[in-house]
Design a protein around this motif. Structure first.
Motif, PDB file in Angstrom:
ATOM      1  N   PRO A   1      54.114  37.223  -8.199  1.00 32.74           N
ATOM      2  CA  PRO A   1      55.254  38.064  -7.790  1.00 32.74           C
ATOM      3  C   PRO A   1      55.915  37.584  -6.504  1.00 32.74           C
ATOM      4  O   PRO A   1      57.092  37.849  -6.268  1.00 32.74           O
ATOM      5  N   PHE A   2      55.167  36.872  -5.674  1.00 41.57           N
ATOM      6  CA  PHE A   2      55.688  36.402  -4.390  1.00 41.57           C
ATOM      7  C   PHE A   2      56.204  34.960  -4.477  1.00 41.57           C
ATOM      8  O   PHE A   2      57.151  34.592  -3.780  1.00 41.57           O
ATOM      9  N   MET A   3      55.595  34.166  -5.347  1.00 42.74           N
ATOM     10  CA  MET A   3      55.934  32.746  -5.455  1.00 42.74           C
ATOM     11  C   MET A   3      57.082  32.477  -6.433  1.00 42.74           C
ATOM     12  O   MET A   3      57.957  31.647  -6.165  1.00 42.74           O
ATOM     13  N   LEU A   4      57.098  33.183  -7.563  1.00 40.84           N
ATOM     14  CA  LEU A   4      58.095  32.905  -8.610  1.00 40.84           C
ATOM     15  C   LEU A   4      59.548  33.043  -8.142  1.00 40.84           C
ATOM     16  O   LEU A   4      60.400  32.254  -8.573  1.00 40.84           O
ATOM     17  N   PRO A   5      59.896  34.012  -7.275  1.00 40.81           N
ATOM     18  CA  PRO A   5      61.299  34.081  -6.833  1.00 40.81           C
ATOM     19  C   PRO A   5      61.785  32.799  -6.164  1.00 40.81           C
ATOM     20  O   PRO A   5      62.984  32.499  -6.193  1.00 40.81           O
ATOM     21  N   PHE A   6      60.871  32.021  -5.570  1.00 41.69           N
ATOM     22  CA  PHE A   6      61.276  30.776  -4.917  1.00 41.69           C
ATOM     23  C   PHE A   6      61.356  29.607  -5.907  1.00 41.69           C
ATOM     24  O   PHE A   6      62.009  28.611  -5.629  1.00 41.69           O
ATOM     25  N   LEU A   7      60.693  29.728  -7.051  1.00 38.79           N
ATOM     26  CA  LEU A   7      60.779  28.703  -8.095  1.00 38.79           C
ATOM     27  C   LEU A   7      61.951  28.943  -9.038  1.00 38.79           C
ATOM     28  O   LEU A   7      62.418  28.014  -9.701  1.00 38.79           O
ATOM     29  N   LYS A   8      62.428  30.163  -9.090  1.00 38.54           N
ATOM     30  CA  LYS A   8      63.425  30.569 -10.087  1.00 38.54           C
ATOM     31  C   LYS A   8      64.672  29.675 -10.054  1.00 38.54           C
ATOM     32  O   LYS A   8      65.275  29.465  -9.001  1.00 38.54           O
ATOM     33  N   ASP A   9      65.004  29.160 -11.232  1.00 37.92           N
ATOM     34  CA  ASP A   9      66.220  28.366 -11.439  1.00 37.92           C
ATOM     35  C   ASP A   9      66.262  27.104 -10.577  1.00 37.92           C
ATOM     36  O   ASP A   9      67.352  26.604 -10.245  1.00 37.92           O
ATOM     37  N   ARG A  10      65.090  26.554 -10.226  1.00 37.67           N
ATOM     38  CA  ARG A  10      65.065  25.319  -9.432  1.00 37.67           C
ATOM     39  C   ARG A  10      64.374  24.208 -10.222  1.00 37.67           C
ATOM     40  O   ARG A  10      63.384  24.454 -10.916  1.00 37.67           O
ATOM     41  N   LEU A  11      64.922  23.007 -10.123  1.00 38.30           N
ATOM     42  CA  LEU A  11      64.325  21.838 -10.772  1.00 38.30           C
ATOM     43  C   LEU A  11      62.963  21.589 -10.132  1.00 38.30           C
ATOM     44  O   LEU A  11      62.875  21.393  -8.918  1.00 38.30           O
ATOM     45  N   LEU A  12      61.936  21.561 -10.946  1.00 39.57           N
ATOM     46  CA  LEU A  12      60.577  21.551 -10.420  1.00 39.57           C
ATOM     47  C   LEU A  12      59.936  20.171 -10.523  1.00 39.57           C
ATOM     48  O   LEU A  12      59.960  19.535 -11.579  1.00 39.57           O
ATOM     49  N   THR A  13      59.361  19.747  -9.424  1.00 37.18           N
ATOM     50  CA  THR A  13      58.498  18.571  -9.410  1.00 37.18           C
ATOM     51  C   THR A  13      57.088  19.050  -9.082  1.00 37.18           C
ATOM     52  O   THR A  13      56.900  19.763  -8.089  1.00 37.18           O
ATOM     53  N   VAL A  14      56.127  18.710  -9.910  1.00 38.92           N
ATOM     54  CA  VAL A  14      54.743  19.121  -9.649  1.00 38.92           C
ATOM     55  C   VAL A  14      53.887  17.894  -9.367  1.00 38.92           C
ATOM     56  O   VAL A  14      54.234  16.769  -9.745  1.00 38.92           O
ATOM     57  N   ILE A  15      52.786  18.133  -8.673  1.00 44.90           N
ATOM     58  CA  ILE A  15      51.761  17.095  -8.523  1.00 44.90           C
ATOM     59  C   ILE A  15      50.525  17.594  -9.257  1.00 44.90           C
ATOM     60  O   ILE A  15      49.997  18.666  -8.942  1.00 44.90           O
ATOM     61  N   ARG A  16      50.126  16.826 -10.259  1.00 47.75           N
ATOM     62  CA  ARG A  16      48.988  17.221 -11.089  1.00 47.75           C
ATOM     63  C   ARG A  16      47.723  16.481 -10.672  1.00 47.75           C
ATOM     64  O   ARG A  16      47.763  15.307 -10.289  1.00 47.75           O
ATOM     65  N   TYR A  17      46.623  17.211 -10.748  1.00 48.58           N
ATOM     66  CA  TYR A  17      45.304  16.669 -10.411  1.00 48.58           C
ATOM     67  C   TYR A  17      44.388  16.873 -11.614  1.00 48.58           C
ATOM     68  O   TYR A  17      43.606  17.819 -11.659  1.00 48.58           O
ATOM     69  N   PRO A  18      44.468  15.994 -12.616  1.00 45.62           N
ATOM     70  CA  PRO A  18      43.698  16.215 -13.851  1.00 45.62           C
ATOM     71  C   PRO A  18      42.195  16.309 -13.619  1.00 45.62           C
ATOM     72  O   PRO A  18      41.488  16.938 -14.402  1.00 45.62           O
ATOM     73  N   HIS A  19      41.710  15.683 -12.541  1.00 39.44           N
ATOM     74  CA  HIS A  19      40.274  15.734 -12.228  1.00 39.44           C
ATOM     75  C   HIS A  19      40.017  16.522 -10.946  1.00 39.44           C
ATOM     76  O   HIS A  19      38.985  16.329 -10.284  1.00 39.44           O
ATOM     77  N   GLY A  20      40.934  17.416 -10.607  1.00 44.60           N
ATOM     78  CA  GLY A  20      40.792  18.158  -9.368  1.00 44.60           C
ATOM     79  C   GLY A  20      40.907  17.228  -8.175  1.00 44.60           C
ATOM     80  O   GLY A  20      41.541  16.168  -8.233  1.00 44.60           O
ATOM     81  N   MET A  21      40.272  17.622  -7.065  1.00 43.36           N
ATOM     82  CA  MET A  21      40.311  16.796  -5.862  1.00 43.36           C
ATOM     83  C   MET A  21      39.352  15.604  -5.967  1.00 43.36           C
ATOM     84  O   MET A  21      39.179  14.854  -5.010  1.00 43.36           O
ATOM     85  N   PHE A  22      38.734  15.440  -7.122  1.00 44.85           N
ATOM     86  CA  PHE A  22      37.727  14.393  -7.302  1.00 44.85           C
ATOM     87  C   PHE A  22      38.301  13.131  -7.952  1.00 44.85           C
ATOM     88  O   PHE A  22      37.571  12.188  -8.243  1.00 44.85           O
ATOM     89  N   GLY A  23      39.618  13.120  -8.208  1.00 42.84           N
ATOM     90  CA  GLY A  23      40.224  11.970  -8.870  1.00 42.84           C
ATOM     91  C   GLY A  23      41.665  11.784  -8.428  1.00 42.84           C
ATOM     92  O   GLY A  23      42.156  12.459  -7.518  1.00 42.84           O
ATOM     93  N   GLU A  24      42.358  10.866  -9.072  1.00 38.37           N
ATOM     94  CA  GLU A  24      43.736  10.539  -8.721  1.00 38.37           C
ATOM     95  C   GLU A  24      44.704  11.644  -9.163  1.00 38.37           C
ATOM     96  O   GLU A  24      44.471  12.338 -10.150  1.00 38.37           O
ATOM     97  N   ALA A  25      45.808  11.744  -8.409  1.00 41.44           N
ATOM     98  CA  ALA A  25      46.870  12.691  -8.739  1.00 41.44           C
ATOM     99  C   ALA A  25      48.119  11.916  -9.157  1.00 41.44           C
ATOM    100  O   ALA A  25      48.227  10.711  -8.910  1.00 41.44           O
ATOM    101  N   PHE A  26      49.072  12.617  -9.803  1.00 42.87           N
ATOM    102  CA  PHE A  26      50.345  11.975 -10.119  1.00 42.87           C
ATOM    103  C   PHE A  26      51.474  13.004 -10.116  1.00 42.87           C
ATOM    104  O   PHE A  26      51.269  14.189 -10.375  1.00 42.87           O
ATOM    105  N   TYR A  27      52.678  12.510  -9.757  1.00 41.20           N
ATOM    106  CA  TYR A  27      53.874  13.348  -9.781  1.00 41.20           C
ATOM    107  C   TYR A  27      54.365  13.500 -11.214  1.00 41.20           C
ATOM    108  O   TYR A  27      54.276  12.565 -12.015  1.00 41.20           O
ATOM    109  N   GLN A  28      54.903  14.674 -11.522  1.00 42.16           N
ATOM    110  CA  GLN A  28      55.518  14.878 -12.836  1.00 42.16           C
ATOM    111  C   GLN A  28      56.843  15.604 -12.666  1.00 42.16           C
ATOM    112  O   GLN A  28      56.888  16.713 -12.127  1.00 42.16           O
ATOM    113  N   LYS A  29      57.908  14.953 -13.113  1.00 43.36           N
ATOM    114  CA  LYS A  29      59.240  15.565 -13.093  1.00 43.36           C
ATOM    115  C   LYS A  29      59.685  15.910 -14.505  1.00 43.36           C
ATOM    116  O   LYS A  29      60.142  17.022 -14.770  1.00 43.36           O
ATOM    117  N   ASN A  30      59.561  14.957 -15.409  1.00 45.28           N
ATOM    118  CA  ASN A  30      59.972  15.177 -16.803  1.00 45.28           C
ATOM    119  C   ASN A  30      59.031  16.155 -17.503  1.00 45.28           C
ATOM    120  O   ASN A  30      57.807  16.042 -17.379  1.00 45.28           O
TER     121      ASN A  30
END
Length: 610
Positions: free
Chosen positions: A351-380
Motif C-alpha cells: 500500500p505504501f510502495m505501489l503508488p510510487f511504482l504506478k505507471d512508471r517504466l520499471l527496471t528490476v535487479i533480480r537475484y535468482p540465487h539470493g545474495m549468494f549468487g550473481e544478480a542481473f538487471y531486467q528491463k524487458n
C-alpha cells in the motif's frame, strides 16, 4: 440505533439478485447529522473524541452537506490501507487512546476514513423501508452530488468514502485475497434495512486462513482447546479454539484429552503433542488467532509437521495465477530471510510502495540465487510473463509497469529484489519530482550525506519548498521535491539541481564534489545532479536492496536525519513494525505534488541564467 447484521456463511451466494461489498475490519458506526454531528458505535458509544478528523472534515464542508440534512449513514470507521483492506490493529489502538494530544497527532499523521455503505435517512426522509437497490442508487447519487470519493483511496483527504457494490463476486474476491482483506458482504437487492436484526438477506463471507496445529491443553471452565505449532523445538502458541466442532467431535476430543492428559491444574488438562487439527481464522492479532474455527482433523499429519514456517506460509491466501515456488529458499543470510519472508514484505508494504511504482517504466535487479549468487538487471518483460502483467514500450524496450499487487507478487516470486523507476510516469511530459542523490564514497562516510541533506533542507525551507527524504538503502540519502504533473521540463529542474550542487560545494569543497570520475573524488561525497534526467532511474521508496543486512530504501522523517542515523537500521524484517508504529513519512507526497509552488524559484533561476 442497533445495526442490521449479516449472517456468517461458508457458501458463496450466487445469482443476479445479489450485490457484493468489501467487508472492512474497523468499527461499525452510524453518522447522524441534524443540528449536531453524532458518530456512534454499534454499542451506542461516541467515536468523535477518538477520531476528531471525521468531525473536522464534516464541519469544514458544512455548507456542502447542509441541503441533505438531517441524514443518517451506516458506515465502517477504518484505518484504510488499500481499497480492499483496513488495518484492524491500528484502529484498535486509536480506539483505546486517551491522550487528547496523541489523538490529535495520530489524526493528522494517519487520518481514518468513514466508509459508507448504506443510507438510512436523507433530507430528513426515512429510507429504511426502501429496498437495498433503491437505497444504493440514492447513496451513489448523494456521493456524486457532493463530489465525495466513489472508490476507496487512502491518499484522498476526504474522510467520507463510498464502499463500492459489485455484481461479480469472483472478481471482487480475487482483490480480497490479493490485498489480504477481511471478506465480502453479500446483500440481496430487495432487502430492507431492519434495525437490530441478523438477517439472511445479508451474508458475510470471510477470508479465512488455515493453519495445521496440534492441541496442547483443554480449559476446564469453558471448553476451549489450546493449540500450538513448533518453532524449532519450542511450542509457539496460537491461542484457543471453541467453535466449529460438531457435538460428537467435541465430546470425543474431550474424552481423548481426559484419558491421555499428562498433568492437570485448577484450570487446564495438559497433553503432549499428538492430535493435529486444521483451524481457520482471520488473522493473528497480538499473538492470538482472531475468530478461530475448527475446520477438520488432520490424521495424516504428525505434530512435527505442524511448524511455524508452514504457519507463516499459510497466513496469506494467494489469488488465482500467483504461485510461490521454493518458499524456503534463503535470500539473505544475516538477517536470515527466506523467499517467503521477502514476498510477505512486498505484500505488506505494497500500500505504501505501489503508488510510487504506478505507471512508471520499471527496471528490476533480480537475484535468482539470493545474495549468494550473481544478480542481473531486467528491463524487458520476459515472454513468460502472465497476461495480467501490464507493459509499456519505450525506445524498443517492453518495460513492465507494476500497477498492482498481483504483478508485484509475481515479480517477488522471480526474486526481483530492487525496483528502480524514472522521475516521470508513462503519461508525463516531464519530471514529476526533483531528486537529489547524495552518494558518499562508502558507508564509513555516511555522515557526509547527513551533512549535505541538512544543508539542502535549510535552503529548501528558505525557498518554501516542501521536501521528503529517504535512505538509498545502500550508503547514501536521497531528497525528493514533488512537482505538479506536466508542468516543468528537465531543463527547468537541471537549473535547480545544478544550483544546489554548486551551493553545497561552496559551503564545503573538501566534503562535496560534482566530479563524475570516482578516482578524482577522493573521500568527498558525490552530488549526482546529472542523474536527474529523462531515462535515468532511482531506487523506489520502500524497495529492498540487494545488499548485506537486507536494507530498504527507507523514507525518513526529517527529524531523524542526524548523527545517529544508520542505513542498517532500516531492513526488511523491521520496516513494517516501523510503519505501523510511526506511519509513512511519505504519506503526504501526493497532496504536496499538487500544492508545490516551484514557479517563484524557477523564475529567479531563469533570470540568473540569462
Amino acid at each position: 440505533m442497533k445495526p442490521m447484521l449479516p449472517t456468517l456463511t461458508f457458501e458463496r451466494p450466487t445469482g443476479e439478485e445479489w450485490r457484493f461489498e468489501v467487508k472492512y475490519d474497523g468499527f461499525r458506526a452510524f453518522l447522524e447529522w441534524d443540528k449536531n454531528i453524532k458518530l456512534t458505535s454499534r454499542n451506542g458509544n461516541s467515536l468523535l473524541g477518538n477520531f476528531p478528523e471525521i468531525e473536522a472534515f464534516l464541519q469544514d464542508n458544512h455548507e456542502l452537506f447542509q441541503p441533505f440534512l438531517p441524514l443518517t449513514l451506516d458506515c465502517e470507521l477504518v484505518d484504510l490501507e488499500s481499497p480492499y483492506h483496513a488495518n484492524f490493529g491500528a484502529i484498535q489502538i486509536r480506539g483505546r487512546m486517551r491522550s487528547a494530544e496523541r489523538i490529535k497527532e495520530k489524526a493528522k499523521e494517519n487520518p481514518c476514513k468513514l466508509m459508507v455503505f448504506d443510507v438510512l435517512k436523507l433530507r430528513g426522509k426515512d429510507l429504511t423501508k426502501k429496498p437495498y437497490n433503491q437505497r444504493r442508487e440514492i447513496l451513489e447519487t448523494f456521493f456524486k452530488d457532493l463530489e465525495l470519493p466513489s472508490f476507496p483511496e487512502k491518499s484522498n483527504p476526504k474522510a467520507l468514502q463510498l464502499v463500492p457494490a459489485e455484481s461479480n463476486f469472483s472478481r471482487l474476491w480475487d482483490h480480497i485475497l490479493l490485498n489480504d482483506g477481511e471478506g465480502v458482504v453479500a446483500k440481496h437487492q430487495k432487502s430492507l434495512w431492519e434495525e437490530g436484526k441478523r438477517t439472511d438477506k445479508w451474508f458475510k463471507f470471510k477470508n479465512w486462513k488455515y493453519v495445521s496445529c496440534f492441541i496442547t491443553a483443554y480449559e476446564k471452565s469453558n471448553g476451549y482447546f489450546y493449540v500450538s505449532v513448533y518453532k524449532g523445538k519450542e511450542f509457539f502458541p496460537l491461542g484457543a479454539v471453541l467453535f466449529g466442532f460438531k457435538p460428537d467431535e467435541k465430546a470425543a476430543l474431550f474424552q481423548t484429552i481426559k484419558d491421555n492428559h499428562v498433568r492437570e491444574d485448577d484450570r487446564f488438562l495438559y497433553v503432549n503433542p499428538a492430535i493435529c487439527l486444521e483451524i481457520k481464522y482471520l488473522e493473528l492479532y497480538e499473538d492470538q488467532m482472531r475468530e478461530p474455527h475448527f475446520h477438520q482433523f488432520r490424521f495424516d499429519l504428525k505434530p512435527e509437521d505442524c511448524t511455524f514456517e508452514k504457519f507463516v506460509e499459510q497466513q496469506k491466501n494467494l489469488p488465482t495465477g500467483i504461485e510461490i515456488t521454493h518458499p524456503d529458499k534463503p535470500i539473505w543470510e544475516e538477517p536470515a530471510i527466506s523467499k517467503m519472508d521477502f514476498i510477505q514484505y512486498l505484500r505488506e508494504v505494497s500500500p505504501f510502495m505501489l503508488p510510487f511504482l504506478k505507471d512508471r517504466l520499471l527496471t528490476v535487479i533480480r537475484y535468482p540465487h539470493g545474495m549468494f549468487g550473481e544478480a542481473f538487471y531486467q528491463k524487458n518483460a520476459p515472454d513468460y510473463a502472465p497476461d495480467f502483467v501490464q507493459t509499456s514500450m519505450s525506445e524498443g524496450i517492453n518495460y513492465i509497469v507494476c500497477n498492482d499487487l498481483k504483478t508485484l507478487l509475481w515479480l517477488g516470486n522471480q526474486i526481483a529484489v530492487e525496483y528502480h523507476i524514472p522521475f516521470q510516469t508513462i503519461e508525463s511530459t516531464g519530471p514529476d519530482e526533483i531528486v537529489f542523490d547524495l552518494d558518499p564514497p562508502s558507508r564509513d562516510y555516511f555522515h557526509l550525506a547527513v551533512e549535505a541533506a541538512l544543508l539542502i533542507k535549510e535552503v529548501l525551507d528558505q525557498l518554501e519548498l516542501i521536501s521528503f527524504i529517504k535512505t538509498s538503502g545502500n550508503k547514501g540519502l536521497q531528497i525528493y521535491i514533488p512537482l505538479p504533473k506536466n508542468k516543468y521540463t528537465y531543463d527547468d529542474t537541471r537549473l535547480f539541481t545544478a544550483f544546489i550542487a554548486e551551493y553545497l560545494i561552496s559551503k564545503n569543497p573538501d566534503s562535496f564534489t560534482i566530479e563524475r570520475m570516482k578516482k578524482k573524488r577522493g573521500n568527498r561525497l558525490y552530488v549526482d545532479y546529472v542523474q536527474h534526467a529523462e531515462g535515468k532511474t532511482i531506487i523506489a521508496p520502500f524497495s529492498p536492496r540487494g545488499k548485506q543486512h537486507a536494507t530498504v530504501a527507507a523514507p525518513l522523517y526529517w527529524e531523524e536525519v542526524n548523527e545517529d542515523l544508520a542505513i542498517t537500521d532500516f531492513r526488511i524484517n523491521n520496516m513494517m513494525k516501523r510503519i505501523n508504529e510511526k506511519g509513512s513519512p511519505f504519506a503526504d507526497y501526493p497532496k504536496v505534488k499538487e500544492e508545490q509552488n516551484f514557479d517563484p524559484v524557477l523564475a529567479v533561476l531563469r533570470k540568473g541564467a540569462k
